[in-house]
Design a protein around this motif. Sequence first.
Motif, PDB file in Angstrom:
ATOM      1  N   LEU A  88     -44.523  -9.575 -16.013  1.00 12.91           N
ATOM      2  CA  LEU A  88     -45.151  -9.444 -14.699  1.00 12.91           C
ATOM      3  C   LEU A  88     -44.266  -8.613 -13.774  1.00 12.91           C
ATOM      4  CD1 LEU A  88     -46.482 -13.059 -14.079  1.00 12.91           C
ATOM      5  CD2 LEU A  88     -47.858 -10.985 -14.323  1.00 12.91           C
ATOM      6  N   GLY A  89     -44.889  -7.680 -13.077  1.00 11.75           N
ATOM      7  CA  GLY A  89     -44.169  -6.837 -12.131  1.00 11.75           C
ATOM      8  C   GLY A  89     -43.603  -5.559 -12.718  1.00 11.75           C
ATOM      9  N   ASP A  90     -43.560  -5.452 -14.044  1.00 12.93           N
ATOM     10  CA  ASP A  90     -43.059  -4.206 -14.651  1.00 12.93           C
ATOM     11  C   ASP A  90     -43.966  -3.042 -14.276  1.00 12.93           C
ATOM     12  OD1 ASP A  90     -40.875  -5.314 -15.938  1.00 12.93           O
ATOM     13  OD2 ASP A  90     -41.821  -5.359 -17.928  1.00 12.93           O
ATOM     14  N   GLU A  91     -43.358  -1.939 -13.901  1.00 10.94           N
ATOM     15  CA  GLU A  91     -44.097  -0.705 -13.662  1.00 10.94           C
ATOM     16  C   GLU A  91     -44.039   0.088 -14.955  1.00 10.94           C
ATOM     17  OE1 GLU A  91     -42.984   1.356 -10.091  1.00 10.94           O
ATOM     18  OE2 GLU A  91     -42.610  -0.551  -9.077  1.00 10.94           O
ATOM     19  N   LEU A  92     -45.220   0.376 -15.530  1.00  9.03           N
ATOM     20  CA  LEU A  92     -45.308   1.019 -16.832  1.00  9.03           C
ATOM     21  C   LEU A  92     -45.783   2.455 -16.712  1.00  9.03           C
ATOM     22  CD1 LEU A  92     -47.123  -1.845 -18.794  1.00  9.03           C
ATOM     23  CD2 LEU A  92     -44.654  -1.456 -18.549  1.00  9.03           C
ATOM     24  N   VAL A 111     -45.560   7.234 -25.950  1.00  4.18           N
ATOM     25  CA  VAL A 111     -44.578   6.181 -25.694  1.00  4.18           C
ATOM     26  C   VAL A 111     -44.954   5.481 -24.390  1.00  4.18           C
ATOM     27  CG1 VAL A 111     -42.920   7.700 -24.511  1.00  4.18           C
ATOM     28  CG2 VAL A 111     -42.127   5.597 -25.598  1.00  4.18           C
ATOM     29  N   LEU A 112     -44.860   4.147 -24.415  1.00  7.76           N
ATOM     30  CA  LEU A 112     -45.071   3.340 -23.223  1.00  7.76           C
ATOM     31  C   LEU A 112     -43.742   2.702 -22.874  1.00  7.76           C
ATOM     32  CD1 LEU A 112     -46.968   1.983 -21.123  1.00  7.76           C
ATOM     33  CD2 LEU A 112     -47.225   0.111 -22.779  1.00  7.76           C
ATOM     34  N   GLU A 113     -43.306   2.937 -21.636  1.00 10.23           N
ATOM     35  CA  GLU A 113     -42.026   2.378 -21.211  1.00 10.23           C
ATOM     36  C   GLU A 113     -42.107   1.924 -19.767  1.00 10.23           C
ATOM     37  OE1 GLU A 113     -38.998   5.414 -21.676  1.00 10.23           O
ATOM     38  OE2 GLU A 113     -40.450   6.930 -21.165  1.00 10.23           O
ATOM     39  N   GLY A 117     -36.911   2.748 -18.067  1.00  7.43           N
ATOM     40  CA  GLY A 117     -36.592   3.292 -19.385  1.00  7.43           C
ATOM     41  C   GLY A 117     -36.660   2.345 -20.567  1.00  7.43           C
ATOM     42  N   ARG A 118     -37.069   1.078 -20.369  1.00 10.38           N
ATOM     43  CA  ARG A 118     -37.227   0.166 -21.506  1.00 10.38           C
ATOM     44  C   ARG A 118     -38.496   0.513 -22.267  1.00 10.38           C
ATOM     45  NH1 ARG A 118     -38.938  -4.654 -20.735  1.00 10.38           N
ATOM     46  NH2 ARG A 118     -39.040  -4.499 -18.487  1.00 10.38           N
TER      47      ARG A 118
END
Length: 133
Positions: A88-92, A111-113, A117-118
């Motif tokens: 939750l809250g990650d900007e992808l 690629v989805l990160e 950069g994760r």
Amino acid sequence: MAGPVLRDETGAQRTLGYILDLSGETARATMTVDDRHTNRTGRLHGGIATVLLDSAMGGTASLSLDPEGMHPVVTLSLTTNYVGGGALGDELIATARITGSGRKVKYVDGVLETTDGRVIATATGVFKSIARD
């Protein structure tokens, strides 16, 4: 000429709340993870990750045919490999690049990160140009 930034263009975009940016040489699908995007463990659902990858990869295939990215393509195959989890809250951001092409078919890697950069997932796909209606 740069292509558009699409918001709420499709039912999937309206439902999931992601944006498809066709303004560069390759497409980018972006989204912030909220409770609509999680599985039973509270993490990013893998199907949502694949939607973002498919959108960026299809958009990139379309941009290779039309500088505004509006040439229709269909996904012939898509393989997703999950590398890490989203929260939750990650900007992808999903990005893609053409790796090969034929007359009507485009081979695309994605690629989805997270914006820090994760890597969440990678994908390979085949997209076919179709006639405009």
